[in-house]
Design a protein around this motif. Structure first.
Motif, PDB file in Angstrom:
ATOM      1  N   GLY A   1       4.810  10.067  -5.133  1.00  0.00           N
ATOM      2  CA  GLY A   1       5.535   8.845  -5.461  1.00  0.00           C
ATOM      3  C   GLY A   1       5.322   7.717  -4.495  1.00  0.00           C
ATOM      4  O   GLY A   1       5.826   6.606  -4.711  1.00  0.00           O
ATOM      5  N   GLN A   2       4.578   7.952  -3.405  1.00  0.00           N
ATOM      6  CA  GLN A   2       4.330   6.909  -2.412  1.00  0.00           C
ATOM      7  C   GLN A   2       2.904   6.382  -2.544  1.00  0.00           C
ATOM      8  O   GLN A   2       2.033   7.023  -3.114  1.00  0.00           O
ATOM      9  N   GLN A   3       2.681   5.203  -1.979  1.00  0.00           N
ATOM     10  CA  GLN A   3       1.378   4.557  -1.993  1.00  0.00           C
ATOM     11  C   GLN A   3       0.727   4.674  -0.619  1.00  0.00           C
ATOM     12  O   GLN A   3       1.395   4.937   0.389  1.00  0.00           O
ATOM     13  N   SER A   4      -0.581   4.449  -0.592  1.00  0.00           N
ATOM     14  CA  SER A   4      -1.317   4.593   0.673  1.00  0.00           C
ATOM     15  C   SER A   4      -1.117   3.407   1.607  1.00  0.00           C
ATOM     16  O   SER A   4      -1.265   3.544   2.818  1.00  0.00           O
ATOM     17  N   LEU A   5      -0.775   2.242   1.053  1.00  0.00           N
ATOM     18  CA  LEU A   5      -0.612   1.038   1.865  1.00  0.00           C
ATOM     19  C   LEU A   5       0.829   0.555   1.821  1.00  0.00           C
ATOM     20  O   LEU A   5       1.486   0.596   0.770  1.00  0.00           O
TER      21      LEU A   5
END
Length: 554
Positions: free
Chosen positions: A156-160
């Motif tokens: 559910g999280q993004q890399s940036l």
């Protein structure tokens, strides 16, 4: 009836003879080791010098040549504990992102306005746009370079992680991406360190992760910790960067996305280079020491197809312009592009001797460390200290062996002598198996062997005491011996299975030295049970068939 089938006898003798054959090379350790080294070097180079041939012929080729490898504390060598500077990878990721993001934002210059990079802390990418009221659009473009985290912990999280304030947008790796990057960086560092050590040809190094960002490196047989540190600590990051200018002032401040690098060949000269390289060392497929057109030491390298295409495209578009070959932030050479280089091959030459050229080729072949390593602990174990450990281990094993032999013979007479022969065969089989699996013997491993000597006669003691009890019931000697082995079997199995369980736990949960102790203990248990139940019994049966005693004393 006390008897052993012929096929069982052949199998027992066969196992003992094979064990003796595979353990024998350890009795001629130096000669066999020289033979193995010579064979490996001849196969690698194809060159047979008189010295190599003599070493190769020092041990018969038809004989087994497996040896028990000696660990750091026995052979001597170097010990390092390094901490990987994972924060450097965050900076590299942001530096690599900037050119792509700049092109994407420049494509919408009419909307977001002029774009420039602003100085920021390492690991941060700060961008200023000309039209602050269009920051939402700029942020949307930046989010297009972010990817979802696929791990369970980062779902559910993004890399940036992107934030904006006024005309400035700040980009950095998200916490989930940092955790993923840290793990990947350590794994990559482990593999590269292992390849670098293997290139040198050392035996049985220990390279393992400790904690979150540390790597333990133990290499037997290497000269010193400084030598190992020089080999591993060098990042060997090779890049080809566009040259923007040069200066003699080391205090010159380069622009955003640029850096200052000193020249190796011209001390006092500094190049201003574009931060984004054209090609990196990751595109290298081979690097070998050689000589340039003047006969001076050099390193010849070759790119993979991707690197060759990128290098060819850059040199084709920049004929007449200089470019820099940069190794660890130092400019090795800065030639002017005379023509397009599309072959994918190149050469590094300059201020180096042949040993340095060979060392550099090893580093380049092994690959670049993703981040620098800071060494928190370094230690050199001299070969003399290692030999002292071996001698002490031999004394301990010999004393234990003699004491057990004396106790068994005094307690059980002829049967104690049979147990002594089985104990000697137990040691032979133990070293044979250690040699076959290529195990590394350390001081804790020697402790496991000494403990095995003490435990090896336990099964014999159980059998002999049971035979004594059977003799008191007025049974014949043959029946007493047979029942002694049958009725002692359950106790022997129970005792050794519990010890095996403990050894398995030590192996799974323990680290280096503890694992070595667990390995020798496990093998020692297996061989001691085999020799007690089969070798001792076979010797007893063979004696009984020849002597046919009416009465025996145990």
């Amino acid at each position: 009836m006390l008897q052993i089938d012929r096929w069982k006898r052949v199998l027992i003798f066969g196992i003992c003879l094979l064990g003796l054959l595979y353990a024998l090379p350890n009795a001629f350790y130096s000669r066999v080791e020289a033979h193995n080294d010579a064979v490996a070097q001849i196969e690698a180079t194809g060159v047979e010098t008189p010295e190599l041939v003599a070493a190769r012929d020092g041990w018969p080729s038809w004989m087994p040549s497996n040896l028990v490898n000696l660990g750091l504390d026995l052979r001597g060598g170097a010990h390092l504990l390094g901490e990987v500077q994972v924060e450097q990878v965050y900076k590299s990721r942001m530096d690599a992102l900037w050119p792509e993001l700049r092109r994407a934002l420049a494509a919408e210059r009419d909307t977001v306005g002029a774009v420039r990079r602003v100085e920021a802390a390492d690991g941060l990418l700060t961008i200023e746009i000309g039209n602050p009221d269009q920051m939402a659009r700029a942020t949307e473009i930046a989010r297009g370079f972010s990817t979802p985290i696929t791990t369970l912990t980062g779902a559910g999280q993004q890399s940036l992680a992107i934030s904006a304030q006024g005309a400035r947008m700040t980009i950095q790796l998200s916490d989930a991406e940092k955790a993923l990057t840290d793990d990947r960086t350590i794994q990559q560092s482990l593999e590269i360190v292992r390849r670098r050590v293997d290139e040198v040809g050392t035996r049985e190094p220990t390279i393992m992760r400790q904690g979150e960002d540390r790597i333990l490196i133990q290499v037997p047989g290497i000269g010193s910790a400084a030598e190992l540190k020089e080999l591993i600590g060098t990042t060997a990051q090779l890049t080809f960067n566009p040259v923007l200018g040069n200066t003699s002032d080391p205090a010159t401040q380069p622009g955003a996305g640029q850096f200052l690098a000193p020249s190796v060949d011209n001390p006092g000269l500094f190049y201003i280079l574009e931060g984004s390289p054209v090609v990196t060392g990751e595109d290298l497929v081979d690097a070998m020491p050689g000589s340039d057109e003047n006969g001076q030491p050099s390193v010849n390298f070759r790119f993979n197809p991707t690197g060759a295409r990128a290098f060819g495209a850059y040199t084709s578009a920049n004929i007449g312009q200089p470019f820099a070959i940069v190794l660890d932030n130092e400019v090795i050479s800065a030639p002017v592009i005379r023509s397009a280089i599309t072959t994918g091959s190149g050469q590094i030459s300059g201020s180096m001797n042949f040993d340095e050229a060979n060392q550099l080729s090893i580093l380049l072949r092994a690959g670049a460390l993703p981040a620098e390593m800071e060494f928190l602990e370094e230690r050199t174990v001299g070969p003399e200290l290692g030999q002292d450990s071996i001698d002490a281990g031999k004394v301990a094993a010999s004393v234990g062996f003699v004491a057990v032999i004396a106790l068994m013979i005094l307690s059980y007479g002829r049967f104690g002598l049979f147990a002594t022969v089985a104990l000697a065969m137990n040691m032979v089989l133990l070293f044979a198996i250690l040699s076959l699996i290529g195990a590394t013997l350390t001081l804790p491993g020697i402790a496991g062997i000494v403990l095995t000597i003490g435990m090896a006669v336990d099964a014999n003691v159980l059998v002999f005491e049971r035979i004594r009890e059977e003799l008191r019931t007025a049974r014949g000697p043959a029946r007493a011996i047979e029942l002694g082995y049958e009725k002692a079997m359950s106790a022997i199995v129970d005792a050794n299975i519990t010890t095996l369980i403990v050894a398995a736990i030590l192996f799974v949960l323990g680290s280096g030295p503890v694992k070595g102790f667990a390995v020798t203990l496990t093998i020692g248990i297996v061989t001691s049970v085999f020799t007690a139940l089969f070798v001792t019994r076979l010797l007893t049966v063979m004696w009984f068939e020849r002597a046919r005693p009416k009465k025996i004393e145990v």
